[in-house]
Design a protein around this motif. Structure first.
Motif, PDB file in Angstrom:
ATOM      1  N   SER A  62      36.415  44.998  48.448  1.00 59.45           N
ATOM      2  CA  SER A  62      35.416  45.698  47.475  1.00 59.45           C
ATOM      3  C   SER A  62      33.924  45.658  47.796  1.00 59.45           C
ATOM      4  CB  SER A  62      35.785  45.302  46.090  1.00 59.45           C
ATOM      5  OG  SER A  62      35.561  43.955  45.938  1.00 59.45           O
TER       6      SER A  62
ATOM      7  N   GLN B 218      39.160  40.974  46.914  1.00 62.76           N
ATOM      8  CA  GLN B 218      39.813  40.633  45.715  1.00 62.76           C
ATOM      9  C   GLN B 218      41.325  40.102  46.305  1.00 62.76           C
ATOM     10  OE1 GLN B 218      37.264  40.679  42.854  1.00 62.76           O
ATOM     11  NE2 GLN B 218      39.887  40.921  42.022  1.00 62.76           N
TER      12      GLN B 218
ATOM     13  N   GLU C  91      38.290  36.580  43.373  1.00 63.52           N
ATOM     14  CA  GLU C  91      37.250  37.300  44.149  1.00 63.52           C
ATOM     15  C   GLU C  91      36.400  36.448  44.960  1.00 63.52           C
ATOM     16  OE1 GLU C  91      34.643  40.958  42.658  1.00 63.52           O
ATOM     17  OE2 GLU C  91      33.109  39.548  43.039  1.00 63.52           O
TER      18      GLU C  91
END
Length: 136
Positions: free
Chosen positions: A22, A29, A41
């Motif tokens: 991400s 993640q 994360e």
């Protein structure tokens, strides 16, 4: 550091964790496939891998050890180091599910799912060969 995150992602997958990138590939993640609430994360800062809580989990170049720490945080069983970690990784969550009919492990079909207003949930499983005997 993006290359290091990709290397870390590979080691996390070897432990059986789900991994997605991400933030344009600057963070990843990771999640325990057996329990969706167990996630973390991971980002990089000053040559270190850092959790969403700001905990330094390891340094660049030591991705395998870092992946082992993350797997521990996410409740993935550790390997003893003698076997191939990819072979020992829990790739199939069904191996941990008990069949509600025969009570043996390896159930692969959802038979009942309950979700409460509070967000809690319970799911029952059976083997595909046992599921036909369950009535609503």
């Amino acid at each position: 550091m993006d290359t290091d995150l990709r290397k870390l992602a590979g080691h996390l997958r070897d432990h059986g964790l789900h991994v997605t990138f991400s933030g344009a590939g600057h963070t990843l993640q990771t999640a325990n496939p057996l329990h969706e609430a167990l996630t973390e994360e991971i980002a990089t800062a000053d040559g270190q891998y850092v959790t969403s809580f700001g905990h330094e989990i390891g340094e660049g170049g030591r991705e395998r050890a870092c992946a082992e720490r993350i797997a521990h945080i996410l409740a993935i069983p550790a390997t003893d180091g003698t076997a191939d970690p990819a072979a020992a990784a829990p790739h199939d969550p069904a191996q941990y599910r008990r069949c509600e009919v025969c009570h043996e492990m390896g159930a692969d079909v959802i038979t009942r799912m309950f979700v409460a207003d509070t967000g809690g949930d319970h799911t029952s499983y059976a083997h595909s060969s046992c599921a036909g005997v369950i009535t609503p």
